[in-house]
Design a protein around this motif. Structure first.
Motif, PDB file in Angstrom:
ATOM      1  N   GLY A 122      52.700 -63.458 -76.313  1.00  0.00           N
ATOM      2  CA  GLY A 122      52.058 -64.597 -75.665  1.00  0.00           C
ATOM      3  C   GLY A 122      50.681 -64.410 -75.194  1.00  0.00           C
ATOM      4  N   LEU A 123      50.158 -63.236 -75.728  1.00  0.00           N
ATOM      5  CA  LEU A 123      48.542 -62.934 -75.212  1.00  0.00           C
ATOM      6  C   LEU A 123      47.406 -63.325 -76.310  1.00  0.00           C
ATOM      7  CD1 LEU A 123      48.644 -59.214 -73.904  1.00  0.00           C
ATOM      8  CD2 LEU A 123      47.854 -61.113 -72.514  1.00  0.00           C
ATOM      9  N   GLU A 124      46.779 -64.229 -75.822  1.00  0.00           N
ATOM     10  CA  GLU A 124      45.752 -64.989 -76.594  1.00  0.00           C
ATOM     11  C   GLU A 124      44.583 -63.770 -76.811  1.00  0.00           C
ATOM     12  OE1 GLU A 124      43.145 -69.096 -76.639  1.00  0.00           O
ATOM     13  OE2 GLU A 124      44.352 -68.687 -75.311  1.00  0.00           O
ATOM     14  N   VAL A 125      44.662 -63.000 -77.706  1.00  0.00           N
ATOM     15  CA  VAL A 125      43.559 -62.087 -77.919  1.00  0.00           C
ATOM     16  C   VAL A 125      43.223 -62.105 -79.461  1.00  0.00           C
ATOM     17  CG1 VAL A 125      44.567 -60.345 -76.502  1.00  0.00           C
ATOM     18  CG2 VAL A 125      45.309 -60.547 -78.546  1.00  0.00           C
ATOM     19  N   SER A 126      41.890 -61.469 -79.573  1.00  0.00           N
ATOM     20  CA  SER A 126      41.417 -61.363 -81.043  1.00  0.00           C
ATOM     21  C   SER A 126      40.566 -60.255 -81.183  1.00  0.00           C
ATOM     22  CB  SER A 126      40.775 -62.765 -81.354  1.00  0.00           C
ATOM     23  OG  SER A 126      39.892 -62.837 -80.380  1.00  0.00           O
ATOM     24  N   HIS A 127      40.002 -59.776 -82.230  1.00  0.00           N
ATOM     25  CA  HIS A 127      39.218 -58.741 -82.557  1.00  0.00           C
ATOM     26  C   HIS A 127      37.775 -59.449 -82.445  1.00  0.00           C
ATOM     27  CE1 HIS A 127      36.901 -55.264 -84.248  1.00  0.00           C
ATOM     28  NE2 HIS A 127      36.441 -56.187 -84.850  1.00  0.00           N
ATOM     29  N   GLU A 128      36.821 -58.696 -81.394  1.00  0.00           N
ATOM     30  CA  GLU A 128      35.581 -59.229 -81.153  1.00  0.00           C
ATOM     31  C   GLU A 128      34.639 -57.752 -81.654  1.00  0.00           C
ATOM     32  OE1 GLU A 128      33.174 -59.587 -77.107  1.00  0.00           O
ATOM     33  OE2 GLU A 128      34.326 -61.488 -77.755  1.00  0.00           O
ATOM     34  N   PRO A 129      33.653 -58.074 -82.573  1.00  0.00           N
ATOM     35  CA  PRO A 129      32.963 -56.977 -83.085  1.00  0.00           C
ATOM     36  C   PRO A 129      32.019 -56.383 -81.977  1.00  0.00           C
ATOM     37  CG  PRO A 129      33.018 -58.837 -84.674  1.00  0.00           C
ATOM     38  CD  PRO A 129      33.641 -59.249 -83.451  1.00  0.00           C
ATOM     39  N   LEU A 130      31.713 -55.172 -81.840  1.00  0.00           N
ATOM     40  CA  LEU A 130      32.154 -54.316 -83.136  1.00  0.00           C
ATOM     41  C   LEU A 130      33.754 -53.816 -82.626  1.00  0.00           C
ATOM     42  CD1 LEU A 130      31.075 -52.351 -85.357  1.00  0.00           C
ATOM     43  CD2 LEU A 130      30.586 -50.800 -83.353  1.00  0.00           C
ATOM     44  N   ASN A 131      34.021 -53.409 -81.627  1.00  0.00           N
ATOM     45  CA  ASN A 131      35.320 -52.850 -81.457  1.00  0.00           C
ATOM     46  C   ASN A 131      36.027 -52.978 -79.977  1.00  0.00           C
ATOM     47  OD1 ASN A 131      33.194 -51.852 -79.672  1.00  0.00           O
ATOM     48  ND2 ASN A 131      33.846 -49.716 -79.529  1.00  0.00           N
ATOM     49  N   ASP A 132      36.117 -54.300 -79.829  1.00  0.00           N
ATOM     50  CA  ASP A 132      36.803 -54.898 -78.896  1.00  0.00           C
ATOM     51  C   ASP A 132      38.193 -55.706 -79.237  1.00  0.00           C
ATOM     52  OD1 ASP A 132      34.967 -53.540 -76.817  1.00  0.00           O
ATOM     53  OD2 ASP A 132      34.099 -55.455 -76.581  1.00  0.00           O
ATOM     54  N   ALA A 134      39.844 -58.811 -77.341  1.00  0.00           N
ATOM     55  CA  ALA A 134      39.198 -59.787 -76.291  1.00  0.00           C
ATOM     56  C   ALA A 134      40.134 -60.953 -76.187  1.00  0.00           C
ATOM     57  CB  ALA A 134      37.847 -60.327 -76.890  1.00  0.00           C
ATOM     58  N   HIS A 135      40.293 -61.258 -74.938  1.00  0.00           N
ATOM     59  CA  HIS A 135      40.951 -62.323 -74.338  1.00  0.00           C
ATOM     60  C   HIS A 135      39.851 -63.360 -74.079  1.00  0.00           C
ATOM     61  CE1 HIS A 135      42.962 -65.025 -71.381  1.00  0.00           C
ATOM     62  NE2 HIS A 135      44.116 -64.736 -72.019  1.00  0.00           N
ATOM     63  N   PRO A 136      40.150 -64.791 -74.156  1.00  0.00           N
ATOM     64  CA  PRO A 136      39.089 -65.710 -73.853  1.00  0.00           C
ATOM     65  C   PRO A 136      38.472 -65.661 -72.590  1.00  0.00           C
ATOM     66  CG  PRO A 136      40.809 -67.005 -74.918  1.00  0.00           C
ATOM     67  CD  PRO A 136      41.168 -65.694 -74.608  1.00  0.00           C
ATOM     68  N   ASP A 137      39.192 -64.848 -71.585  1.00  0.00           N
ATOM     69  CA  ASP A 137      38.709 -64.662 -70.210  1.00  0.00           C
ATOM     70  C   ASP A 137      38.048 -63.589 -70.147  1.00  0.00           C
ATOM     71  OD1 ASP A 137      39.576 -67.168 -69.191  1.00  0.00           O
ATOM     72  OD2 ASP A 137      41.257 -66.232 -68.467  1.00  0.00           O
ATOM     73  N   GLY A 138      37.958 -62.472 -71.136  1.00  0.00           N
ATOM     74  CA  GLY A 138      37.272 -61.192 -70.916  1.00  0.00           C
ATOM     75  C   GLY A 138      37.759 -60.302 -71.936  1.00  0.00           C
ATOM     76  N   LYS A 139      37.447 -58.942 -71.813  1.00  0.00           N
ATOM     77  CA  LYS A 139      37.647 -58.205 -72.678  1.00  0.00           C
ATOM     78  C   LYS A 139      38.937 -57.334 -72.208  1.00  0.00           C
ATOM     79  CE  LYS A 139      36.027 -53.188 -74.113  1.00  0.00           C
ATOM     80  NZ  LYS A 139      34.722 -52.321 -73.706  1.00  0.00           N
ATOM     81  N   ILE A 140      39.957 -57.333 -73.208  1.00  0.00           N
ATOM     82  CA  ILE A 140      41.354 -56.521 -72.791  1.00  0.00           C
ATOM     83  C   ILE A 140      41.375 -55.111 -73.246  1.00  0.00           C
ATOM     84  CG2 ILE A 140      43.653 -56.344 -73.908  1.00  0.00           C
ATOM     85  CD1 ILE A 140      43.609 -58.703 -72.200  1.00  0.00           C
ATOM     86  N   GLY A 141      40.458 -54.749 -74.210  1.00  0.00           N
ATOM     87  CA  GLY A 141      40.378 -53.162 -74.775  1.00  0.00           C
ATOM     88  C   GLY A 141      39.329 -52.984 -75.469  1.00  0.00           C
TER      89      GLY A 141
END
Length: 248
Positions: A122-132, A134-141
Motif C-alpha cells: 500500500g505504499l505509493e512509491v516509485s523510482h526517482e533518478p538518479l538513485n532515490d 520516492a513517495h509523493p510527500d518526499g524521499k523514502i530511501g
C-alpha cells in the motif's frame, strides 16, 4: 543463477560497513553466490559517503557527546542518519553480468523489486533518478553502488520510522532545539513509511523478502563465520578508526 537471502545478525555500523567490502570481494573472487542481505544495527549511526568531508556533514560536538558512530562507507553519495528499528537497509551483491552497464538504468533496475514489494503493501512509491525511492510527500530511501571487476555492490536505506528532529541535530545542525520550521522542511524532504501504512517494520521486510524470492527464485542463507570474523577485523583496522572516518 542461485540467489541467497540473508536476514540475520546484528552488528555495529563499522562492522556493517566492513561486511560490504568483504562480501563484495568474495563475490568478485567467485566465492559468494548472488545475495540479498538485510542489516540490523546495534545503535544509532551516520553512514558517511566515501568522498564527504566529516565536519561538513555532521554536527561534530553533538555526535561526540552522544557517542554516535560516524562511519565512512565504501560507496559515494550523501550522509544518512540511521537508527535501529527505524530504517530498513538492504544490500545486493551481484555479478557484473547481471547488472546494466548504464549507471542510471542500473539503479532503477536493482530497486524495482523493492518498489514492487512496497507497492504491494500500500505504499505509493516509485523510482526517482538518479538513485532515490520516492513517495509523493518526499524521499523514502536512497541507494549507492560500488563496482568491481566482476561484482556490483548496491545498497539502499529506507526510512521506516526515522526521528526527523534527531536527524537534523545529527546532520550539520547539532542544536539541542531545532526550530519547527526546520523540522517541517525536513519532513517535506523525507517521507517515513509508518506515516502511510500500518505494517510493522518486520512485515515490510517479509514483503521485501517474499517479492525478491519470487522474482529471483532465492533461498534463505546465512553469513559464514569466517566472513563475520574478517569483517570484525577489518572494522577494527579501518572502519572504526578516525584515520578512515575523519580523513576528509
Amino acid at each position: 543463477m542461485t540467489y541467497r537471502i540473508i536476514d540475520d545478525g546484528t552488528y555495529s555500523e563499522p562492522v556493517q560497513q566492513a561486511l560490504e567490502g568483504v562480501l563484495a570481494e568474495r563475490l568478485d573472487e567467485g566465492d559468494l553466490e548472488p545475495t540479498l542481505r538485510f542489516w540490523y544495527r546495534e545503535s544509532p549511526a551516520v553512514a558517511l559517503g566515501r568522498f564527504q568531508a566529516y565536519e561538513d556533514e555532521v554536527a561534530v560536538d553533538y555526535v561526540d557527546q552522544r557517542d554516535i558512530d560516524v562511519v565512512r562507507r565504501l560507496t559515494g553519495g550523501g550522509a544518512m542518519y540511521v537508527e535501529p528499528g527505524a530504517v530498513i537497509t538492504y544490500s545486493l551483491y551481484l555479478p557484473r553480468e547481471a547488472v546494466p552497464d548504464d549507471i542510471e538504468t542500473s539503479y532503477a533496475a536493482l530497486d524495482q523489486w523493492a518498489i514492487d514489494a512496497l507497492q504491494s503493501i500500500g505504499l505509493e512509491v516509485s523510482h526517482e533518478p538518479l538513485n532515490d525511492i520516492a513517495h509523493p510527500d518526499g524521499k523514502i530511501g536512497g541507494s549507492a553502488q560500488l563496482r568491481k571487476d566482476d561484482a556490483v555492490l548496491h545498497h539502499t536505506t529506507m526510512s521506516y520510522a526515522l526521528d526527523t528532529s534527531e536527524m537534523l541535530r545529527v546532520l550539520r545542525i547539532g542544536e539541542e532545539k531545532v526550530s519547527d520550521k526546520a523540522i517541517e522542511s525536513a519532513e517535506k524532504r523525507v517521507a517515513v513509511m509508518r506515516d502511510y501504512v500500518d505494517a510493522s517494520r518486520e512485515e515490510i521486510i517479509t514483503a521485501l523478502k517474499d517479492t525478491f524470492a519470487e522474482r529471483f527464485d532465492a533461498e534463505p542463507g546465512s553469513l559464514p563465520n569466517a566472513v563475520v570474523s574478517e569483517a570484525r577485523a577489518r572494522a577494527s583496522e579501518t572502519f572504526a578508526t578516525e584515520e578512515w572516518n575523519r580523513k576528509l
